[in-house]
Design an enzyme around this catalytic site. Structure first.
Site, PDB file in Angstrom:
ATOM      1  N   HIS A  28       0.832  -1.192   0.000  1.00 53.36           N
ATOM      2  CA  HIS A  28       0.000   0.000   0.000  1.00 53.36           C
ATOM      3  C   HIS A  28       0.864   1.238   0.000  1.00 53.36           C
ATOM      4  O   HIS A  28       1.222   1.710   1.035  1.00 53.36           O
ATOM      5  CB  HIS A  28      -0.869   0.047   1.255  1.00 53.36           C
ATOM      6  CG  HIS A  28      -2.064  -0.823   1.186  1.00 53.36           C
ATOM      7  ND1 HIS A  28      -3.330  -0.353   1.068  1.00 53.36           N
ATOM      8  CD2 HIS A  28      -2.180  -2.162   1.212  1.00 53.36           C
ATOM      9  CE1 HIS A  28      -4.182  -1.351   1.059  1.00 53.36           C
ATOM     10  NE2 HIS A  28      -3.497  -2.460   1.150  1.00 53.36           N
ATOM     11  N   HIS A 294      -3.992   3.692  -4.293  1.00 56.13           N
ATOM     12  CA  HIS A 294      -4.371   3.120  -3.009  1.00 56.13           C
ATOM     13  C   HIS A 294      -4.146   1.625  -2.954  1.00 56.13           C
ATOM     14  O   HIS A 294      -3.702   1.095  -1.943  1.00 56.13           O
ATOM     15  CB  HIS A 294      -5.833   3.431  -2.732  1.00 56.13           C
ATOM     16  CG  HIS A 294      -6.301   2.924  -1.401  1.00 56.13           C
ATOM     17  ND1 HIS A 294      -5.499   2.887  -0.286  1.00 56.13           N
ATOM     18  CD2 HIS A 294      -7.490   2.435  -1.002  1.00 56.13           C
ATOM     19  CE1 HIS A 294      -6.185   2.404   0.733  1.00 56.13           C
ATOM     20  NE2 HIS A 294      -7.388   2.109   0.316  1.00 56.13           N
ATOM     21  N   GLU A 448     -19.871  -6.185  22.418  1.00 58.42           N
ATOM     22  CA  GLU A 448     -19.123  -7.444  22.444  1.00 58.42           C
ATOM     23  C   GLU A 448     -17.855  -7.379  21.604  1.00 58.42           C
ATOM     24  O   GLU A 448     -16.787  -7.832  22.025  1.00 58.42           O
ATOM     25  CB  GLU A 448     -20.005  -8.600  21.949  1.00 58.42           C
ATOM     26  CG  GLU A 448     -21.161  -8.940  22.854  1.00 58.42           C
ATOM     27  CD  GLU A 448     -22.412  -8.133  22.537  1.00 58.42           C
ATOM     28  OE1 GLU A 448     -23.460  -8.404  23.145  1.00 58.42           O
ATOM     29  OE2 GLU A 448     -22.333  -7.238  21.669  1.00 58.42           O
ATOM     30  N   HIS A 510     -31.327 -16.532  20.886  1.00 59.28           N
ATOM     31  CA  HIS A 510     -30.255 -16.506  21.881  1.00 59.28           C
ATOM     32  C   HIS A 510     -29.577 -17.862  22.071  1.00 59.28           C
ATOM     33  O   HIS A 510     -28.529 -17.934  22.715  1.00 59.28           O
ATOM     34  CB  HIS A 510     -30.807 -16.042  23.237  1.00 59.28           C
ATOM     35  CG  HIS A 510     -31.080 -14.576  23.321  1.00 59.28           C
ATOM     36  ND1 HIS A 510     -31.799 -13.889  22.366  1.00 59.28           N
ATOM     37  CD2 HIS A 510     -30.720 -13.643  24.248  1.00 59.28           C
ATOM     38  CE1 HIS A 510     -31.873 -12.613  22.704  1.00 59.28           C
ATOM     39  NE2 HIS A 510     -31.226 -12.434  23.835  1.00 59.28           N
TER      40      HIS A 510
END
Length: 709
Positions: A28, A294, A448, A510
């Site tokens: 890069h 890029h 999380e 869940h």
């Protein structure tokens, strides 16, 4: 205005970045992406995106940062009070490798020339040091493994929390032992990923004034100009998070403005800082400022033009002027002197505060306290049935005060995960009146992914064993960071409760089904699903003693009996014979809540004259590490094996000839009714055991342990 040596240093970084990426045919010069690779002629060559533009655009801000602010000692990359540097946009790693080389880390010019090249089986003298994205376990001076965008950002928040905690815990009047900053370079891509928003929000709340973010604002992504998809006012967003913000309009040339902005940020002690620095990606190239620079290496004629523009010989490659080496040598000497001074202060501190001094040395040498294992609770079948999440809470209450390196938390599920021990103090800013920075319990909020990324940073700082809780199903939210825990060998402990349909009424949204199978497929992680109190204690023992891999404990909501034949020591084997009979006709195996079901089934089989051995398998990974002889003693050839687990059966073919488990999503209802609904019962195990025995009386029975390789 930049001095002559500063400008020469910046231009050296720019031209060297172009050469490094060009030779690899992958890199890069600019910045932004995750690349894929394939082997060709024993070389790993990027088949998608190569980045040199970003290292070139970031050269001024990186030079200012390392030459004026970052204090570290290349001779000892693990000095505890070094400033931490994180390249969150890891695809620009050519920039970081060049800086490490110039500073005198153990990174040679030959390593730069081997950028993105794999190890060779034929040349054992060469070890990969410059992979396609920064990997902490490979390269001296790399603090955390980055590449997947936003992960480094979250890691940096963990590094900053760690410093604040050590400072609040150990610094004394006249003894400022822990004073380091965490500096981060990030780009548009990292700021678009959700994990960075989670981590930034928490960092602002925690008032982490030791965290300074340099935002490379070059307006370019792989798809084109950022106007295509990213037009928010980043500084206003971070101001809302509680960050100090500033702006540098000319990041290509105004080194003084960059320096002033960093200096200003260092003076802000109650807020993290973000400095938005406008740069030109691939500056000097014919394609500068565009997506064309890029994701591709620059063409040779373009590189030649760049070298001419910056006063370099276009026919010289990988050239570093001696003056630049000398400049960076002086920076290295400054770092070595700083560590020497720090070591002297530590010795004086240890004389005056012997307990604290010994504690610092112990923790940074990765030594555990003597006899801490004696505090792990042990159980007998006479003890009451208890949910393994509750047994986990008992362990934490027993060991937290004797293991001060344990720093825990939960993603807003503390009362469900049961992760907060009785004497815990929250890690909070003093001004909140909710705790202090010496506290060891982190309220991560409903974040999380951010929690997992932050824990990787806490572990990487040193002297800390982080753990964090959520429901097992919601580990899926955190999976990107969990993967990097394993890849970068971080000792992180994931406490994942509500581990099956046994959680009951919350229903299939869940109830995890496939989650554990995916985790077991991940290399270099220990996955535990303990069946009782002894196995919970054993899982914690293994997780804490393993220095180079994370662990996950899958824990029940429902109560489980304490089993005859279990022990802490047997748990460390990963699998063991829980109950045995002579001349067994079948082996029943499983994990967690289903082991007691297997035990009950074995009793019913015995009433019918069928002999069944019961094997508990709390950790596939630890069991696979045992000797062939031991594994064969647990699963001997010639006896069929039936597994039972209230999760997906995928992966059980390694240890069972037939499996009982979940093949659909779960359902809402009381857990006992759900076990009946999905036929995970002693009655069904008995039925399937008989069918398994009958089937293999007429069909070949392959060995589960003995394989060709």
């Amino acid at each position: 205005m930049a001095s002559q040596i500063d400008q020469l240093s910046v231009n050296t970084i720019r031209t060297l970045a172009a050469d490094v990426v060009r030779k690899a045919d992958s890199g890069h010069p600019g910045i932004l992406c995750n690349s894929c690779t394939f082997n060709r002629l024993k070389r790993v060559i990027s088949c998608f995106y190569l980045f040199a533009g970003a290292p070139m655009g970031c050269a001024p801000l990186a030079h200012v940062l390392f030459s004026k602010f970052i204090i570290a000692n290349p001779e000892n990359p693990l000095w505890p009070n070094r400033d931490r540097f994180v390249l969150s946009n890891g695809h620009a790693c050519a920039l970081q490798y060049i800086l490490l080389h110039l500073l005198g880390y153990d990174l040679k010019m030959e390593d730069l020339k081997n950028f993105r090249q794999t190890d060779s089986k034929d040349d054992l003298s060469y070890t990969l040091r410059t992979p396609g994205h920064p990997e902490a376990h490979l390269t001296p001076g790399i603090e955390v493994t980055t590449g997947p965008l936003g992960q480094g950002f979250a890691n940096s928040v963990g590094l900053a929390i760690a410093q604040a905690h050590f400072a609040a815990t150990f610094n004394k009047p006249g003894f400022d032992l822990f004073t380091n900053h965490t500096y981060v370079v990030t780009g548009d891509g990292c700021l678009q990923e959700g994990i960075s928003s989670e981590a930034a929000s928490l960092a602002g709340h925690l008032q982490l004034g030791n965290l300074i973010l340099l935002y490379d604002d070059n307006h370019v992504s792989i798809d084109g100009h950022t106007d295509l998809s990213f037009t928010e006012d980043v500084l206003k967003r971070f101001e809302a998070y509680g960050w100090h913000t500033s702006f540098v309009a000319d990041g290509d040339n105004d080194l003084d403005a960059i320096s002033r902005a960093i200096e200003e940020a260092r003076k802000v002690h109650n807020k993290p800082s973000i400095i938005k620095i406008q740069t030109t990606i691939g500056i000097g190239s014919k394609k500068q400022g565009t997506d064309k620079v890029h994701g591709s290496p620059l063409e040779p004629d373009d590189i030649a033009s760049i070298k001419k523009l910056y006063g370099f010989d276009p026919d010289q490659y990988f050239h570093v002027p001696q003056e630049v080496y000398q400049k960076y040598g002086e920076i290295k000497q400054k770092g070595a002197h700083a560590e020497s001074q720090w070591n002297q202060v530590l010795e004086k501190y240890s004389q005056q505060f012997s307990k604290e001094g010994s504690e610092i040395k112990r923790r940074f040498s990765l030594q555990l306290p003597e006899n801490w294992v004696d505090h792990l609770p042990r159980y007998s079948p006479n003890d009451p049935a208890v949910a393994t999440r509750k047994l986990s809470e008992t362990v934490l209450n027993k060991i937290a005060d004797v293991l001060p390196e344990l720093i825990g938390g939960s993603a807003d599920l503390t009362t469900s995960n049961l992760t907060r021990w009785k004497t815990a103090v929250d890690f909070q800013p003093e001004s909140s009146n909710l705790g202090n920075h010496a506290g060891r319990y982190i309220r991560y909020g409903v974040r999380e992914h951010g929690m997992a990324g932050i824990m990787n940073g806490l572990s990487a700082y040193g002297g800390i064993i982080p753990f964090g809780g959520t429901f097992l199903n919601f580990i899926s939210y955190a999976s990107g960071a969990v993967r990097l825990s394993a890849l970068s060998s971080q000792r992180v402990i994931y406490i994942a409760t509500h581990d099956s349909i046994g959680l009951g009424e919350d229903g299939p949204t869940h109830q995890p089904i496939e989650t554990l199978a995916g985790l077991r497929a991940l290399p270099n992680i220990l996955v535990f699903r303990p069946a009782d109190g002894n196995e919970v204690s054993g899982a914690y023992l293994a997780a804490i003693q393993n220095l180079k891999r994370p662990s996950l404990l899958a824990l029940t909501r429902q109560n489980l009996p304490q089993l005859e034949g279990s022990s802490i020591e047997k748990t460390l084997l990963g699998g063991y014979v829980l109950q045995d009979v002579k001349e067994a006709q079948i082996i029943l195996t499983g994990t967690g809540s289903e082991i007691s079901i297997a035990v009950d089934a074995s009793k019913e089989l015995a009433k019918e004259g069928i002999k069944a051995r019961v094997v508990s398998l709390p950790s596939f990974e630890l069991f696979e590490e045992q000797s062939l002889e031991y594994k064969s003693s647990v699963f001997p050839d010639g006896i069929p094996v039936l597994s039972v687990e209230a999760l997906a059966t995928f992966g059980w073919s390694k240890f069972a000839h037939a499996s009982i488990g979940m093949t659909t999503f779960g359902s809402s209802g009381p857990y006992k009714q759900l076990y009946e609904k999905f036929n995970i019962t002693p009655k069904n195990v008995v039925d399937k055991a008989k069918k398994t025995i009958d089937f293999y009386q007429h069909n070949p029975l392959g060995s589960l342990i003995h394989k060709p390789f």
